[in-house]
Design an enzyme around this catalytic site. Sequence first.
Site, PDB file in Angstrom:
ATOM      1  NE  ARG A 223      -2.614  -2.238   2.598  1.00  0.00           N
ATOM      2  CZ  ARG A 223      -2.878  -2.593   3.835  1.00  0.00           C
ATOM      3  NH1 ARG A 223      -3.651  -1.853   4.579  1.00  0.00           N
ATOM      4  NH2 ARG A 223      -2.356  -3.689   4.340  1.00  0.00           N
TER       5      ARG A 223
ATOM      6  CD  GLU B 279      -0.068 -10.313  17.898  1.00  0.00           C
ATOM      7  OE1 GLU B 279      -0.582  -9.872  16.863  1.00  0.00           O
ATOM      8  OE2 GLU B 279      -0.698 -10.575  18.934  1.00  0.00           O
TER       9      GLU B 279
HETATM   10  P1  AMP Z   1       3.696  -2.083  11.599  1.00  0.00           P
HETATM   11  O1  AMP Z   1       4.918  -2.774  11.066  1.00  0.00           O
HETATM   12  O2  AMP Z   1       3.146  -2.720  12.822  1.00  0.00           O
HETATM   13  O3  AMP Z   1       3.911  -0.595  11.767  1.00  0.00           O
HETATM   14  O4  AMP Z   1       2.542  -2.299  10.536  1.00  0.00           O
HETATM   15  C1  AMP Z   1       2.527  -1.555   9.411  1.00  0.00           C
HETATM   16  C2  AMP Z   1       2.001  -2.328   8.224  1.00  0.00           C
HETATM   17  O5  AMP Z   1       0.908  -3.176   8.520  1.00  0.00           O
HETATM   18  C3  AMP Z   1       1.511  -1.335   7.211  1.00  0.00           C
HETATM   19  O6  AMP Z   1       2.027  -1.712   5.949  1.00  0.00           O
HETATM   20  C4  AMP Z   1       0.007  -1.417   7.265  1.00  0.00           C
HETATM   21  O7  AMP Z   1      -0.498  -1.471   5.968  1.00  0.00           O
HETATM   22  C5  AMP Z   1      -0.317  -2.690   8.011  1.00  0.00           C
HETATM   23  N1  AMP Z   1      -1.222  -2.476   9.163  1.00  0.00           N
HETATM   24  C6  AMP Z   1      -0.918  -2.639  10.478  1.00  0.00           C
HETATM   25  N2  AMP Z   1      -1.961  -2.386  11.270  1.00  0.00           N
HETATM   26  C7  AMP Z   1      -2.976  -2.030  10.460  1.00  0.00           C
HETATM   27  C8  AMP Z   1      -4.344  -1.606  10.672  1.00  0.00           C
HETATM   28  N3  AMP Z   1      -4.881  -1.507  11.903  1.00  0.00           N
HETATM   29  N4  AMP Z   1      -5.092  -1.305   9.596  1.00  0.00           N
HETATM   30  C9  AMP Z   1      -4.573  -1.377   8.352  1.00  0.00           C
HETATM   31  N5  AMP Z   1      -3.313  -1.765   8.075  1.00  0.00           N
HETATM   32  C10 AMP Z   1      -2.511  -2.085   9.106  1.00  0.00           C
END
Ligand code: AMP
Length: 174
Positions: free
Chosen positions: A61, A98
């Site tokens: 995205r 996770e």
């Molecule tokens: P993180 O590595 O935890 O910061 O997660 C970021 C990635 O996971 C991004 O590429 C987001 O597209 C996706 N992501 C994580 N949490 C969500 C959420 N609540 N809603 C949509 N996309 C999420």
Amino acid sequence: MTIENIKNAIRNIPDYPKKGIQFKDITTAIKQPETFKEIIDLFVKHYQGKQIDYVVGIESRGFIFASVLAYHLNCGFVPIRKSGKLPADVIAQEYQLEYGTDKIEIHTDALNKGDRVVIIDDLLATGGTTLAAAELVNKTGATISGFAFMIELKDINARKKLEKYAPVLSLIEY
Ligand code: AMP
């Protein structure tokens, strides 16, 4: 158009992809021409004149915003992809999920020492993905000038980790 208008166009999907996650679905926002344009305009306004050489987008995205931003800043677009997708020599970085680990990659010759880049993704949650992307960019010798997100999940406070590298821009906070 206000930030509130953009926020209202984002669809919340409870318990997707698993129980307890509030998934922020941006497809409902970017399908509206005026909303998509406003999001891009806000990114462009922030980085215009800041001497950015490349916009680095995180699959998948992040690509939606990265290529259009690169076009408007007159700079190049560089993809960071999931493991096994890039065809030439790559640098890889593993990061913690996770449950288990994931891996992202960048072409070894995609960036050079001294290049100034912005790393962009749709959403900042734990920051794990973006920190891995930052690690990849650092290994190329390029300089991170900023991180950009359409959405930031504030409670997790991943911003603090990223700000050790570069300033963080997010358009919408939850
Ligand atoms: P993180 O590595 O935890 O910061 O997660 C970021 C990635 O996971 C991004 O590429 C987001 O597209 C996706 N992501 C994580 N949490 C969500 C959420 N609540 N809603 C949509 N996309 C999420």
